[in-house]
Motif scaffolding. Sequence first.
Motif, mmCIF file in Angstrom:
data_model
loop_
_atom_site.group_PDB
_atom_site.id
_atom_site.type_symbol
_atom_site.label_atom_id
_atom_site.label_comp_id
_atom_site.label_asym_id
_atom_site.label_seq_id
_atom_site.Cartn_x
_atom_site.Cartn_y
_atom_site.Cartn_z
ATOM 1 N N ALA A 1 -5.843 3.759 5.849
ATOM 2 C CA ALA A 1 -6.399 3.274 6.880
ATOM 3 C C ALA A 1 -7.208 1.986 6.759
ATOM 4 O O ALA A 1 -7.831 0.780 7.083
ATOM 5 N N VAL A 2 -7.899 2.136 5.355
ATOM 6 C CA VAL A 2 -7.901 0.496 4.689
ATOM 7 C C VAL A 2 -7.122 -0.544 4.640
ATOM 8 O O VAL A 2 -7.534 -1.375 4.664
ATOM 9 N N ALA A 3 -5.682 -0.599 3.993
ATOM 10 C CA ALA A 3 -5.266 -1.504 4.350
ATOM 11 C C ALA A 3 -4.483 -1.987 5.953
ATOM 12 O O ALA A 3 -4.737 -3.495 5.426
ATOM 13 N N HIS A 4 -4.420 -1.254 6.767
ATOM 14 C CA HIS A 4 -4.926 -1.173 8.289
ATOM 15 C C HIS A 4 -6.030 -2.228 8.274
ATOM 16 O O HIS A 4 -5.024 -3.447 9.162
ATOM 17 N N HIS B 1 0.396 -0.998 0.065
ATOM 18 C CA HIS B 1 0.112 0.045 -0.114
ATOM 19 C C HIS B 1 0.660 1.306 -0.233
ATOM 20 O O HIS B 1 1.687 1.402 0.682
ATOM 21 N N GLY B 2 0.386 2.661 -1.251
ATOM 22 C CA GLY B 2 1.202 3.291 -0.868
ATOM 23 C C GLY B 2 1.071 4.369 0.483
ATOM 24 O O GLY B 2 -0.435 4.741 0.735
ATOM 25 N N GLU B 3 1.448 4.922 0.510
ATOM 26 C CA GLU B 3 1.595 5.856 1.996
ATOM 27 C C GLU B 3 0.556 6.936 1.614
ATOM 28 O O GLU B 3 -0.583 7.429 2.833
ATOM 29 N N LEU B 4 0.764 7.347 0.186
ATOM 30 C CA LEU B 4 -0.381 8.774 -0.115
ATOM 31 C C LEU B 4 -1.131 8.640 -0.110
ATOM 32 O O LEU B 4 -2.014 9.155 -1.602
ATOM 33 N N ASP B 5 -1.960 7.070 -0.463
ATOM 34 C CA ASP B 5 -2.646 6.928 -1.662
ATOM 35 C C ASP B 5 -4.363 7.656 -1.381
ATOM 36 O O ASP B 5 -4.316 7.032 -0.100
ATOM 37 N N GLU B 6 -4.283 7.554 -1.964
ATOM 38 C CA GLU B 6 -6.076 9.464 -1.919
ATOM 39 C C GLU B 6 -7.008 8.067 -2.280
ATOM 40 O O GLU B 6 -7.933 8.143 -1.170
ATOM 41 N N ARG B 7 -6.898 7.464 -3.187
ATOM 42 C CA ARG B 7 -7.530 6.006 -3.440
ATOM 43 C C ARG B 7 -8.962 5.379 -2.712
ATOM 44 O O ARG B 7 -9.290 5.078 -2.007
ATOM 45 N N VAL C 1 3.564 -1.073 3.752
ATOM 46 C CA VAL C 1 3.717 0.501 3.312
ATOM 47 C C VAL C 1 4.567 0.988 2.388
ATOM 48 O O VAL C 1 6.254 1.055 2.669
ATOM 49 N N MET C 2 4.838 1.633 1.502
ATOM 50 C CA MET C 2 5.644 2.326 0.667
ATOM 51 C C MET C 2 5.310 3.719 0.574
ATOM 52 O O MET C 2 4.341 4.535 0.438
#
Length: 256
Positions: free
Chosen positions: A219-222, A209-215, A235-236
């Motif tokens: 929190a979704v990854a967690h 998961h990208g750290e700065l993913d806005e899409r 987390v990338m």
Amino acid sequence: MDAVEVGGLRIAFRREGAGEPLLLLHGGASDGREWGLQFARLAEAYDVVAWDAPGCGGSEDPPEGFRLPDFADSAAGLVRTLGLVRPHVLGLSFGAGLAIELARRHPLLPRTLLLASAYAGWAGSLPPGEVAARLAGALALADRPPAEWSREWVSGLFAGPPPPGLRDEVMRITLDARGAGLRTMARAFAEADLRDALPGIAVPTLLLHGELDERSPLAVAHELHASIPGSTLVVMSGVGHQCNLEAPDRFTDEVL
């Protein structure tokens, strides 16, 4: 590019390499070319198959009412048709949700799951108002030529301005998006709530998961990580939703 018939639909795919099978499932408004920066390295170690989902790329448009379980059955049919034995399954965004649905409907199929920029479906990971807004937005795009919206779409996939060459390559893929594919994938994902499938995933699972993913916010990854037994979350840093293209070498290293 090759193609086979699966469930009455022509499914296009690219296949290279040898070894354990690895199935690549792309995201929305895209096709198998999305994996262009990973394909060669992955094919050095695996028998890699990148499909074009129904409604995308060289694959036939699906019928009305096609939903996420139907996409999963199509992917499973492709696996059977090509004789792939328990493939590793790598999906990004829509493709990651599809991988979860594939594991639910065909639990003996995947060897491992690699879920990048994932959701438990839009309905399973986003507030109802956000789901409705995304669905309305996607349906509106589907009624317009991609040339009118592809640049804005592509810019939202990255944490910062992508290099011009990379931006142009992603735009070339997006410009080939078809309305039927966009509508079908958006409706399928807007209806999908995969949260009940997560505790039953019984294969090794990697979340990228990208750290700065806005899409798909971090929190979704967690939430996915907490719900999938024994999963690993990477987390990338510094990248957004299209993490496989924004940091291709690190992404491929993590997959390998």
